[in-house]
Design an enzyme around this catalytic site. Structure first.
Site, PDB file in Angstrom:
ATOM      1  N   ILE A   1      18.191  42.444  86.698  1.00  0.00           N
ATOM      2  CA  ILE A   1      19.389  42.160  85.995  1.00  0.00           C
ATOM      3  C   ILE A   1      18.786  41.668  84.448  1.00  0.00           C
ATOM      4  CG2 ILE A   1      21.035  40.189  85.353  1.00  0.00           C
ATOM      5  CD1 ILE A   1      21.662  41.522  87.867  1.00  0.00           C
ATOM      6  N   CYS A   2      17.792  41.359  84.191  1.00  0.00           N
ATOM      7  CA  CYS A   2      17.137  41.091  82.739  1.00  0.00           C
ATOM      8  C   CYS A   2      17.300  42.455  81.978  1.00  0.00           C
ATOM      9  CB  CYS A   2      15.704  40.762  82.533  1.00  0.00           C
ATOM     10  SG  CYS A   2      14.994  40.882  81.299  1.00  0.00           S
TER      11      CYS A   2
ATOM     12  N   LYS B   1      20.950  42.127  73.850  1.00  0.00           N
ATOM     13  CA  LYS B   1      20.354  41.965  72.542  1.00  0.00           C
ATOM     14  C   LYS B   1      20.575  43.241  71.825  1.00  0.00           C
ATOM     15  CE  LYS B   1      19.338  38.605  73.748  1.00  0.00           C
ATOM     16  NZ  LYS B   1      19.502  38.373  74.988  1.00  0.00           N
TER      17      LYS B   1
ATOM     18  N   GLY C   1      31.745  28.109  79.331  1.00  0.00           N
ATOM     19  CA  GLY C   1      30.406  27.773  79.319  1.00  0.00           C
ATOM     20  C   GLY C   1      29.629  28.042  78.142  1.00  0.00           C
TER      21      GLY C   1
ATOM     22  N   GLY D   1      26.113  27.796  77.512  1.00  0.00           N
ATOM     23  CA  GLY D   1      24.483  27.913  77.503  1.00  0.00           C
ATOM     24  C   GLY D   1      24.507  29.138  76.835  1.00  0.00           C
TER      25      GLY D   1
ATOM     26  N   HIS E   1       2.628  33.164  52.779  1.00  0.00           N
ATOM     27  CA  HIS E   1       3.699  33.131  51.896  1.00  0.00           C
ATOM     28  C   HIS E   1       4.196  34.640  51.503  1.00  0.00           C
ATOM     29  CE1 HIS E   1       6.281  31.353  48.715  1.00  0.00           C
ATOM     30  NE2 HIS E   1       6.059  32.146  47.824  1.00  0.00           N
TER      31      HIS E   1
END
Length: 464
Positions: free
Chosen positions: A42-43, A52, A180, A182, A443
């Site tokens: 699934i991922c 993504k 939902g 989440g 930085h």
């Protein structure tokens, strides 16, 4: 057909299963992977990776809309939903090919089919060519999970979608309800809202992203609302009335029920483990609410049988599954791996703004009896964030006042899913505030806010 013999049979080729197979192969074990659908699970095919890719498209779209903020000129941006989806599927396909190559490279045999475990050390696979019998001293269950479907809210692929339909939409929703909030729900809400859908998110708990720190949830909610999303908390969808081209949702909050009309509903109300049809009950495997009960080393209590990833319970994260896969492979090969500490596994949500966290929330730390020191630093105080045009965000760190242990870290803002790993490493090394304060952060970077948040917990922040 004679039974094929292996040292290890892995059932399921998701991020847990295929990684377990690769590591077992590297350790010289004879491995077979059984998969009924797609390598990568699934991922890779229907979750982490293609979402993504979609979210990246909406992020670029959002940036083009803001071109003038950066002194740039761009004609009014538009999108081709079919092309956006095609790109996402192409990314998933490329990754699936990569998994196939890695399994081959590590001499793991792949059998496509449905597996059952008729007895200890035996696996029977139903393939399109018939049934193949396998024997192995060790079997790893990595069958994952699927979307939970609530009665009356079942997906139909037309008006009501699961994540799969939302990844390959046939049309762009105009008025969208997401049930939902989440990670899955809020990511799809973010994607469709950015592309112009009038989006409402319903959450049964008292806040969005309920597993996150309350302050981070509140900050994220404010940003979502600024983007035009409607957020309904402490609200339940009790019923969906479906008609041609529309859904009437019955929303219950505070004892009152109201109705609203939508053209699309995405249901993201959790997951259930894929435990059916494997023969687990007959083997005596203990199940708890569709998940296999295991010890810290993923052992099921049945000799030679392990369960990893989503089927073995929370946290339901691909990186947890992969790490368990490696741990189990090393255990089988005679190694002495460390068990995984759930408190050191980061959670990442790729909405806009991103959310990431590791360890305890402030409330959980106090509940556990810790006297805490909390530090916070806003993105607006960071030069790189302002230069990027991303001044909205917050980094929060929670320390044990007695020992200086980093108990938890929580972030909302641009690229925090990449930043969180710094704190994950810190927790793995059992670092205290002193080491973090004495670390020189480069930085200009967003990571400087991580330093400042630590300093802030001890009243030493420099840039606020």
């Amino acid at each position: 057909m004679a039974a094929k013999q292996f040292d290890v049979v892995v059932i399921g080729a998701g991020p847990g299963g295929y990684v377990a197979a690769i590591r077992a192969g590297q350790l010289g074990l004879k491995v077979c992977v059984v998969e009924r659908e797609n390598l990568g699970g699934i991922c890779l095919n229907w979750g982490c990776i293609p979402t993504k890719a979609l979210l990246r498209s909406s992020e670029v779209f959002h940036l083009i809309e803001r071109a003038a903020d950066f002194g740039l000129k761009a004609a009014k941006p538009d999108y081709d939903l079919g092309a956006v989806v095609k790109r996402s599927r192409g990314v998933a396909k490329q990754m699936e090919g990569g998994v196939k190559h890695l399994l081959k490279k590590n001499k793991a045999e792949v059998i496509m089919g449905e597996a059952t475990i008729p007895a200890k050390g035996k696996v029977s696979v139903k393939t399109d060519k018939g049934t193949q019998e396998l024997t192995a001293k060790h079997i790893i269950l990595a069958t994952g999970a699927r979307a939970r479907e609530l009665p009356g809210l079942e997906a139909d692929g037309d008006l009501v979608w699961t994540y799969r339909h939302a990844l390959t939409p046939k049309r762009m929703p105009k008025k969208l309800l997401v049930i939902g909030s989440g990670a899955i729900g809020i990511e799809f809400a973010s994607f469709y809202n950015t592309l112009g859908a009038d989006t409402t998110v319903v959450e049964v708990m008292d806040r969005v992203l309920p597993v996150e720190d309350a302050e981070i949830s509140a900050f994220a909610k404010k940003q979502f609302e600024k983007q035009g999303m409607k957020i309904l908390e402490k609200t339940t969808v009790t019923k969906l009335d479906r008609a041609k081209g529309k859904v009437t949702a019955h929303l219950e909050a505070g004892g009152k029920t109201t109705t609203q009309e939508f053209d699309t509903v995405i249901s993201a109300v959790g997951i259930v483990g894929n435990v059916e049809g494997l023969g687990l009950e007959d083997l005596g495997v203990k199940l708890d609410r569709t998940h296999v009960v295991t010890d810290e080393f993923c052992r099921t209590g049945i000799e030679g049988l392990f369960a990893i990833g989503d089927i073995a319970g929370a946290p339901w994260l691909a990186h947890k599954a992969s790490h368990e896969g490696v741990m189990v492979a090393e255990l089988i090969a005679g190694g002495h791996p460390h068990p995984i500490k759930p408190g050191s596994i980061a959670g990442c949500t790729y909405c806009q703004p991103q959310v990431a966290s590791v360890g305890m929330t402030e409330a959980k730390a106090k509940e556990a009896g810790f006297d805490v020191k909390v530090g916070k630093f806003p993105f607006i105080g960071n030069g790189k964030a302002v230069a990027l045009g991303e001044p909205e965000g917050l980094v929060k760190t929670v320390f044990d006042a007695k020992t200086g242990e980093l108990l938890g870290a929580h972030m909302v803002g641009a690229e925090v899913t990449e930043l969180i790993q710094g704190y994950v490493v810190g927790r793995q090394l059992e670092t205290t505030e002193e080491e973090l304060m004495n670390t020189v952060f480069p930085h200009p970077t967003l990571s400087e806010m991580m330093h400042e948040s630590v300093l802030a917990a001890y009243g030493r922040a420099l840039h606020i």
